[in-house]
Design a protein around this motif. Structure first.
Motif, mmCIF file in Angstrom:
data_model
loop_
_atom_site.group_PDB
_atom_site.id
_atom_site.type_symbol
_atom_site.label_atom_id
_atom_site.label_comp_id
_atom_site.label_asym_id
_atom_site.label_seq_id
_atom_site.Cartn_x
_atom_site.Cartn_y
_atom_site.Cartn_z
ATOM 1 N N GLN A 106 1.413 63.710 68.191
ATOM 2 C CA GLN A 106 2.872 63.811 68.150
ATOM 3 C C GLN A 106 3.504 62.445 67.891
ATOM 4 N N PHE A 107 2.958 61.413 68.469
ATOM 5 C CA PHE A 107 3.466 60.052 68.279
ATOM 6 C C PHE A 107 3.380 59.658 66.810
ATOM 7 N N LEU A 108 2.270 59.967 66.152
ATOM 8 C CA LEU A 108 2.147 59.714 64.717
ATOM 9 C C LEU A 108 3.206 60.490 63.946
ATOM 10 N N GLY A 109 3.486 61.712 64.392
ATOM 11 C CA GLY A 109 4.518 62.508 63.726
ATOM 12 C C GLY A 109 5.888 61.878 63.827
ATOM 13 N N ILE A 110 6.215 61.309 64.992
ATOM 14 C CA ILE A 110 7.497 60.614 65.151
ATOM 15 C C ILE A 110 7.576 59.424 64.198
ATOM 16 N N TYR A 111 6.512 58.661 64.163
ATOM 17 C CA TYR A 111 6.426 57.501 63.267
ATOM 18 C C TYR A 111 6.606 57.935 61.814
ATOM 19 N N GLU A 112 5.930 58.991 61.404
ATOM 20 C CA GLU A 112 6.022 59.489 60.025
ATOM 21 C C GLU A 112 7.436 59.969 59.724
ATOM 22 N N TYR A 113 8.032 60.644 60.672
ATOM 23 C CA TYR A 113 9.403 61.156 60.518
ATOM 24 C C TYR A 113 10.393 60.000 60.347
ATOM 25 N N TRP A 114 10.238 58.965 61.150
ATOM 26 C CA TRP A 114 11.118 57.805 61.034
ATOM 27 C C TRP A 114 10.927 57.067 59.718
ATOM 28 N N LEU A 115 9.697 56.936 59.277
ATOM 29 C CA LEU A 115 9.463 56.259 58.003
ATOM 30 C C LEU A 115 10.228 56.941 56.879
ATOM 31 N N GLU A 116 10.284 58.279 56.934
ATOM 32 C CA GLU A 116 10.991 59.008 55.882
ATOM 33 C C GLU A 116 12.499 58.962 56.088
ATOM 34 N N LYS A 117 12.966 59.358 57.249
ATOM 35 C CA LYS A 117 14.403 59.522 57.452
ATOM 36 C C LYS A 117 15.155 58.193 57.512
ATOM 37 N N GLN A 118 14.500 57.162 58.029
ATOM 38 C CA GLN A 118 15.167 55.878 58.153
ATOM 39 C C GLN A 118 14.918 54.971 56.962
ATOM 40 N N CYS A 119 13.693 55.078 56.379
ATOM 41 C CA CYS A 119 13.291 54.088 55.376
ATOM 42 C C CYS A 119 12.863 54.692 54.044
ATOM 43 N N GLY A 120 13.005 56.008 53.880
ATOM 44 C CA GLY A 120 12.814 56.624 52.585
ATOM 45 C C GLY A 120 11.377 56.788 52.126
ATOM 46 N N TYR A 121 10.414 56.663 53.041
ATOM 47 C CA TYR A 121 9.003 56.838 52.658
ATOM 48 C C TYR A 121 8.657 58.315 52.794
ATOM 49 N N SER A 122 8.411 58.986 51.669
ATOM 50 C CA SER A 122 8.278 60.443 51.702
ATOM 51 C C SER A 122 6.839 60.926 51.685
ATOM 52 N N ASP A 123 5.863 60.042 51.468
ATOM 53 C CA ASP A 123 4.468 60.464 51.489
ATOM 54 C C ASP A 123 3.957 60.536 52.926
ATOM 55 N N GLY A 124 2.834 61.190 53.096
ATOM 56 C CA GLY A 124 2.209 61.196 54.417
ATOM 57 C C GLY A 124 1.694 59.816 54.772
ATOM 58 N N ILE A 125 1.644 59.515 56.070
ATOM 59 C CA ILE A 125 1.098 58.214 56.470
ATOM 60 C C ILE A 125 -0.390 58.173 56.109
ATOM 61 N N PRO A 126 -0.871 57.051 55.603
ATOM 62 C CA PRO A 126 -2.290 56.954 55.239
ATOM 63 C C PRO A 126 -3.166 56.786 56.469
ATOM 64 N N TYR A 127 -4.430 57.127 56.302
ATOM 65 C CA TYR A 127 -5.409 56.889 57.364
ATOM 66 C C TYR A 127 -6.462 55.917 56.871
ATOM 67 N N TRP A 128 -7.111 55.270 57.808
ATOM 68 C CA TRP A 128 -8.198 54.343 57.495
ATOM 69 C C TRP A 128 -9.507 54.972 57.943
ATOM 70 N N ASP A 129 -10.269 55.476 56.980
ATOM 71 C CA ASP A 129 -11.597 55.991 57.289
ATOM 72 C C ASP A 129 -12.535 54.798 57.390
ATOM 73 N N TRP A 130 -12.624 54.226 58.586
ATOM 74 C CA TRP A 130 -13.389 52.994 58.774
ATOM 75 C C TRP A 130 -14.886 53.221 58.688
ATOM 76 N N SER A 131 -15.338 54.486 58.655
ATOM 77 C CA SER A 131 -16.773 54.705 58.457
ATOM 78 C C SER A 131 -17.209 54.198 57.087
ATOM 79 N N ILE A 132 -16.312 54.236 56.103
ATOM 80 C CA ILE A 132 -16.622 53.729 54.767
ATOM 81 C C ILE A 132 -16.970 52.242 54.835
#
Length: 569
Positions: A106-132
Motif C-alpha cells: 500500500q505504501f508503494l501505491g501511495i508513492y506511485e499515486y503521488w508521483l502521478e498526481k503531483q508530478c505527472g509521472y504516469s508510468d508504473g514505478i520501476p522495480y530493481w530485480d537485483w538477482s540479475i
C-alpha cells in the motif's frame, strides 16, 4: 497446472480502479473495474527518457516549492519527506511482523499515486530485480553514475559522490539533516573499486518459493529474513537504517521487487493468495494478526485493512501488474545452449565433463569442503579471487577451478569466476537485533543461511548447469531483453525442478526439509510430464543428462533441450 508468470492477475471481475483525478487529500474512489492497470517494469526495461522521467518525478516530490510537505507539524518540508516520516514511524510494526508485505504494498501505491498526481509521472514505478546483478551488484546499471549513483564518499560522511541523487537532501532524522548516504558492506574500503557482497540469485529466490508452500507467514519469513534485510544491510548508509531507509530512492525500487515476488507467490498459490497470519509485533511468533487489522499511514492517506492489498488489481491503489523481468542479451534462446570453455562465446561444448550429483557424491564433496575450510587460505581483500586451499573434486582428484565443469563456490567478493554463483554473507546479529529479531528468530535465520549455503553448493555442482545470473552473461551482454511469459514460465519450472532435486539430497543435513520433499518432487515431476509430454521426457532419459540420485531412485532433471550438455536458466 500451468503457472502464469506474466503477473497479469486475471481477477478483472472484481477489480476496481482509480477513475477520478481529485485533490491529493481525496483518495481515488473504488467505483469501477481496474480496466487499465499500470505496468511496473524492471528499471532496465525503461527507455532512457522513461528512466529520466522517473528520476525527475522523484526530484519533484523532493522540491519544497513544487511539493510542499503535508506533515507540517512533524517538520516535513516536502511530500517525499512525508513518506520518509511515515515509514520511520510505522517501521516498528511493519517490519518483522505480518504487516511487512501488505503495508509496504500500500505504501508503494501511495508513492506511485503521488508521483502521478503531483508530478505527472504516469508510468508504473520501476522495480530493481537485483538477482540479475547478484554476482557483482556494484556493477549494476542502477548504481551507475548516470542514474542512482554508487557508494558514498568515506571522506565526506559517506555522502553520495555521483549519480542523480548526489545533491539530494535528507531532512529526517530531523536532528541531523544531511545528504543521501551509502556505505557498502565491502571487502576493502581502500580498494579503488569497492565491491558489494552478492545478493540472492534467481535460484535462491526459487528455493524460497519452493519452501513456502503452506502459509503466508512461511513465505513472508523467507522473503524478509534474508533477501530484504541483506540488500538493505549490504548497501548501507540510509538503506541500512530501520527508520530512514526511505531517504534513498533505491528503497522504492527494492521494495517494488519484493512486492513483485509476493505477487508471484500469490499467483503460484491462489488458494493462499488471500491468507494472512503471523505476529502483530516484533520479536515474537504469535499468530494474532488477521486481515481486518488496519494499516496506519499517519494522515498522508486513509488507514486501510490489510485485505485491500490481497489483489494488485483490486482497486484504489491496487491497479498494476508486473513484467517478467529481464536478462542480458547474451543469454541464449531457450534451447539450453551456453557459453563454454571459459570464454563465454555462446556456444555449447560437445565434450564437457559431467558434474552430475548423487547423494553419495555430494555428501563426499560436502564433507571434504567442510574439512578443507581449516586449511583453506582466507579470502583476499584486494579484490582478487581467494585460493582454493587444496579443495579437490572427489570424483576427479582435480582442483576446483570455477568453470562450467568444475564447481568451486567462489568467495563472495570474487569476480574471476564467470560460471558459478556465490554464497551470501551472514547478516550481522547487531543489524537483526536493531530490526527487532529475538534470539530464537535469529537462530532461525542462521539455520536458513546454512541451508542456503549448501543449496548454492548443490546448484554449482549440478550437471552442466550455469545460472543466467552468472558473470559470463553480464560481461558478454551489450544490453537487456525482456523475458516473455513462455520463457519466464520455462525458466521457473526448470529452476524449481532443480530446487526439488537439491532438497531431496540436502534433507540429509537439514531437518527443515523433512520427509515430504520426495513426495512433493514426485508430484511435481508427474505434472511436468503431463504438461511437456512423454516424448520429450523419453528423449532426455535416452540422453542420460542431468542425473540426480535421491531417495534410492533416479530422478531426472529436465535441463533445456536434451541434446545440449549444458543448461541454464
Amino acid at each position: 497446472m500451468r503457472a502464469t508468470y506474466g503477473l497479469l492477475l486475471a481477477v478483472a471481475a472484481s477489480c476496481l480502479a482509480v477513475v477520478q483525478v481529485g485533490a491529493l487529500e481525496t483518495p481515488p474512489p473504488v467505483t469501477q473495474r481496474c480496466t487499465s492497470p499500470r505496468v511496473r517494469k524492471e528499471f532496465r526495461e525503461l527507455t532512457d527518457a522513461q528512466k529520466q522521467a522517473f528520476i525527475d518525478a522523484n526530484n519533484c516530490l523532493r522540491d519544497p516549492k513544487k511539493s510542499p510537505g503535508t506533515l507540517t507539524e512533524q517538520g516535513s518540508p516536502t511530500m517525499y519527506d512525508d513518506l520518509v516520516w511515515v515509514h520511520s514511524h510505522g517501521a516498528p510494526i511493519t517490519h518483522n511482523t505480518a504487516e511487512f508485505l501488505p503495508w509496504h504494498r500500500q505504501f508503494l501505491g501511495i508513492y506511485e499515486y503521488w508521483l502521478e498526481k503531483q508530478c505527472g509521472y504516469s508510468d508504473g514505478i520501476p522495480y530493481w530485480d537485483w538477482s540479475i546483478d547478484s554476482q557483482a551488484p556494484e556493477r549494476s546499471t542502477i548504481l551507475s553514475p548516470k542514474w542512482f549513483g554508487g557508494n558514498g564518499d568515506p571522506n565526506n560522511d559517506n555522502c553520495l559522490k555521483d549519480g542523480q541523487l548526489k545533491d539530494a537532501r535528507a531532512h529526517f532524522p530531523a536532528e541531523q539533516p544531511t545528504c543521501i548516504r551509502r556505505q557498502y558492506n565491502q571487502n576493502n574500503a581502500d580498494h579503488p573499486s569497492p565491491r558489494l557482497p552478492p545478493f540472492p540469485s534467481y535460484q535462491h529466490i526459487s528455493e524460497i518459493l519452493e519452501l513456502s508452500q503452506d502459509s503466508y507467514d512461511e513465505f513472508r519469513h523467507g522473503l524478509e529474513d534474508v533477501p530484504h534485510n541483506l540488500v538493505h544491510q549490504s548497501i548501507g548508509g540510509d538503506m541500512q537504517s530501520l527508520m530512514y531507509s526511505t531517504n534513498d530512492v533505491l528503497f522504492f525500487l527494492h521494495h517494488a521487487n519484493l512486492d513483485r515476488l509476493y505477487a508471484v507467490w500469490q499467483i503460484e498459490h491462489p488458494d493462499l493468495a488471500a491468507n494472512y497470519e503471523g505476529p502483530r509485533s516484533q520479536g515474537n511468533d504469535a499468530f494474532n494478526a488477521n486481515q481486518n487489522n488496519r494499516m496506519q499511514y499517519y494522515n498522508i492517506y486513509p488507514d486501510a485493512p490489510v485485505k485491500v492489498t490481497f489483489s494488485i488489481t483490486g482497486g484504489r491503489l491496487m491497479c498494476y501488474t508486473y513484467t517478467n523481468s529481464v536478462a542480458p542479451d547474451s543469454v541464449p534462446a531457450s534451447d539450453g545452449s551456453m557459453p563454454s570453455n571459459g570464454e563465454g562465446d555462446g556456444s555449447a561444448s560437445s565434450n564437457l565433463k559431467s558434474r552430475g550429483v548423487s547423494r553419495q557424491g555430494f555428501a563426499a564433496w560436502r564433507a571434504e569442503r567442510i574439512a578443507a575450510r581449516a586449511d583453506a587460505s582466507p579470502p583476499t581483500t584486494n579484490g582478487t579471487s581467494s585460493t582454493t586451499g587444496g579443495i579437490t573434486d572427489p570424483a576427479s582428484s582435480q582442483p576446483f577451478i570455477g568453470s562450467p565443469t568444475n564447481p568451486l563456490t567462489p568467495d563472495p567478493y570474487d569476480r574471476d569466476d564467470k560460471y558459478n554463483i556465490r554464497k551470501l554473507l551472514p547478516i550481522p546479529t547487531s543489524y537483526l537485533e536493531k530490526w527487532g529479531y529475538s534470539p530464537s528468530q535469529i537462530r532461525r535465520i542462521r539455520s536458513n543461511e546454512a541451508l542456503y549455503d549448501d543449496f548454492i553448493d548443490y546448484v554449482n555442482a549440478a550437471s552442466g548447469f550455469v545460472s543466467h545470473n552468472a558473470l559470463c552473461y553480464g560481461e558478454k551482454g551489450s544490453g537487456w531483453k525482456s523475458y516473455t511469459a513462455d520463457d519466464a514460465q520455462t525458466r521457473a519450472v526448470l529452476s524449481r525442478m532443480l530446487c526439488k532435486a537439491a532438497n531431496v539430497v540436502l534433507s540429509a543435513w537439514h531437518g527443515r526439509l523433512g520427509g515430504a520433499v520426495q513426495g512433493a518432487m514426485e508430484q511435481f515431476l508427474g505434472q511436468v510430464t503431463g504438461n511437456m509430454g512423454q516424448g520429450r521426457q523419453q528423449q532426455q532419459e535416452d540422453d542420460g543428462e542431468g542425473e540426480v540420485l535421491g531417495g534410492g531412485q533416479n530422478v531426472r532433471m529436465m535441463v533445456g533441450v536434451a541434446a545440449r550438455p549444458v543448461a541454464s536458466w
